[in-house]
Scaffold this active site. Structure first.
Site, PDB file in Angstrom:
ATOM      1  N   ASP A 108      56.305  15.855  49.286  1.00  0.00           N
ATOM      2  CA  ASP A 108      55.908  17.025  48.528  1.00  0.00           C
ATOM      3  C   ASP A 108      54.387  17.159  48.507  1.00  0.00           C
ATOM      4  OD1 ASP A 108      55.628  18.998  46.682  1.00  0.00           O
ATOM      5  OD2 ASP A 108      56.097  17.735  44.962  1.00  0.00           O
ATOM      6  N   ASP A 324      51.468  25.577  50.821  1.00  0.00           N
ATOM      7  CA  ASP A 324      52.358  24.599  50.193  1.00  0.00           C
ATOM      8  C   ASP A 324      53.669  24.496  50.954  1.00  0.00           C
ATOM      9  OD1 ASP A 324      52.905  22.889  47.644  1.00  0.00           O
ATOM     10  OD2 ASP A 324      54.694  24.037  48.051  1.00  0.00           O
TER      11      ASP A 324
END
Ligand SMILES: *[C@@H]1O[C@H](CO)[C@@H](O)[C@H](O)[C@H]1NC(C)=O
Ligand SMILES: *[C@@H]1O[C@H](CO)[C@@H](O)[C@H](O)[C@H]1NC(C)=O
Ligand SMILES: *[C@@H]1O[C@H](CO)[C@@H](O)[C@H](O)[C@H]1NC(C)=O
Length: 494
Positions: A108, A324
């Site tokens: 992540d 992201d």
């Protein structure tokens, strides 16, 4: 081989969580970045680390940068089913403890901390439909596991000072809540992390380093559901608490990593080190931001610039652009969206666009790559990112396509718009995060192939793509997105 359940569609919560996580963390990280105390304390971390280790490692890091001789490259085997790929869920396998046990953790880029579920955890999943075996970490079951107490530097640095309630025997606790109601809480421990050091073409050897990470004692909400359950999350954010920062501070690696997320076959490549092939052109990261922010200069559709007010993306007018990989789609401000939409459909006035669960969808029988224009984002430093029609128009049934770009939504309280670029634009590209030089770049790439990475000992090795997940055929993967996006937008507006 995966159980049948590995191919069951997951609920929307798991993927939503990821998007919400981005938000939840951006709030806390912003707060931390504003407090100057954090910086002072963390500087102390390297000067007066436990038993001199921190001090030495800071020197090694410095030397490593100067001479480029000490640092290794690491291959993190990557998994992610077709569906999971679409929802931003990629995971890797790491070893922790003595003797080492195996843990599967979500990778992540939007968060900073590594945590795994701990033994006797309340609400933790016991099984996963991703076709992997879950393991709970037991600090007492590992000869090298140790509690981090609240007066230790890792804890003090994380909290920007010694907590008022701290006594020398109390654990360093953490708690993270996500906007969808899921949460993890526990305490920090230090133990050996085992990883695959790249040692030859397509070869790795096991290596280890002592790092601090979260031991999850309580899990709430969808994190505990077995659909997409994993052992934890491995944050690749920029803060000093991340695994990458700890490995770099220990003189093990450079602060550089890359991913290549494959939406064609699932899996891909995730590696720490200096990627030398493919060559990647980079754009500067905006300094002192909690996420990977870049400077967007403009957008073209089919080679024609969108007619937008000048400086619309400048920092004075917007909150900037976030890259992201854990976000699924791509979000642009409403004005941009409308102009973009009009130009994409400019040559197709005959097409009737219908709204399907808040997505703009239409029937089309030809090849979308032949019939629709490419969309190009231009960034500072003359770096562009080209998005092909087959990436931004996702297929949702026979001859039915939906627009992947999303209208606005990512507007903050002060009325400024943020552009959020997720997997929709990042997949099937090699994306390099060069934190040493504070830059990020990408190149179109076949993520089922291999890259070349240099380990700073003068050697360059091939790292192959892999997929440690079950790899089922999932035709419905795209339609799942339909369930997600509207809720996502409302979370982002928090
Ligand atoms: C993180 O660590 C580096 C050295 O390893 C230090 O220079 C820097 O100030 C730290 N960052 C923060 C935010 O404390
Ligand atoms: C860590 O690596 C060292 C050097 O390769 C090795 O001797 C040691 O056994 C490893 N420790 C663990 C806990 O794996
Ligand atoms: C991508 O690379 C893999 C492995 O080398 C190869 O089998 C596949 O055909 C390539 N795909 C494309 C579209 O070139």
């Amino acid at each position: 081989m995966a159980a049948r359940g590995a191919c069951d569609p997951p609920g929307p919560g798991a993927s939503l969580r990821r998007l919400v996580l981005l938000l939840a963390l951006s709030v806390s990280a912003l707060a931390a970045a504003d407090a100057s105390g954090v910086f002072e304390v963390q500087r102390k971390f390297t000067r007066h680390g436990d038993g001199g280790e921190g001090h030495l490692s800071a020197l090694r890091e410095h030397d490593g940068r100067r001479h480029g001789r000490l640092l290794a490259a690491i291959d993190l085997p990557l998994g992610g089913s077709g569906l999971a790929t679409e929802t931003g869920l990629y995971f890797t396998r790491i070893g922790i403890g003595t003797p080492a046990k195996r843990y599967y953790v979500q990778v992540d880029t939007g968060s900073d901390i590594l945590w795994v579920n701990c033994v006797s955890c309340d609400g933790c999943p016991r099984k996963s439909n991703l076709g992997i075996e879950l393991t709970m970490y037991d600090p007492r079951g590992s000869q090298s596991g140790e509690l981090v107490t609240c007066d230790q530097q890792f804890c003090v640095a994380n909290y920007g000072g010694v907590l008022p309630s701290c006594t020398s025997t109390s654990p360093c606790e953490y708690s993270i809540s996500y906007g969808d109601g899921s949460s993890t809480a526990g305490f920090f421990v230090t133990d050996f992390l085992q990883y695959n050091q790249v040692s030859g073409d397509g070869q790795t050897t096991p290596a280890n380093a002592s790092i601090s990470f979260g031991c999850g004692a309580k899990l709430g909400g969808d994190l505990g559901s077995s659909n997409l359950a994993l052992d934890g999350i491995l944050g690749f954010g920029q803060s000093n608490s991340s695994m990458l920062s700890q490995l770099a501070a220990a003189g093990k690696v450079r602060k550089m990593f890359a991913h290549c997320l494959d939406t064609v076959t699932g899996g891909g490549i995730f590696a720490i080190g200096n990627v030398v092939q493919p060559k990647v052109k980079t754009t500067p990261l905006v300094p002192d931001m909690p996420h990977y922010n870049v400077i967007l200069k403009g957008i073209d559709v089919g080679g024609t610039a969108l007619g937008l007010p000048t400086n619309i993306f400048d920092s004075g007018n917007s909150k900037g652009t976030i890259i992201d990989s854990g976000t699924t789609l791509a979000y642009v401000p409403e004005g941009v969206y409308k102009a973009l939409f009009a130009m994409v459909f400019d040559k197709h006035q005959d097409i009737s666009v219908q709204t399907l669960q808040d997505f703009s969808c239409f029937q089309y029988s030809g090849s979308v790559d032949d019939g629709f224009p490419e969309v190009t984002f231009h960034f500072e430093g003359d770096v562009s990112l080209i998005v092909s029609p087959h990436d931004y128009l996702f297929q949702n049934g026979k001859n039915l396509y939906c627009m992947g770009f999303q209208n606005g939504g990512v507007q903050t309280k002060d009325g400024k718009d943020m552009v959020l670029l997720g997997d929709l634009v990042l997949s099937n590209k090699l994306v390099l995060y060069d934190l040493e030089n504070q830059a990020i770049g990408w190149a179109d790439y076949n993520c089922s192939s291999s890259i070349k990475i240099s380990d700073d000992k003068g050697s360059t090795y091939t790292v192959n793509a892999d997929d440690i997940s079950s790899g089922c055929e999932v035709q419905w993967r795209k339609s799942l997105i339909l369930l997600l996006a509207t809720t996502v937008i409302s979370y982002l507006m928090l």
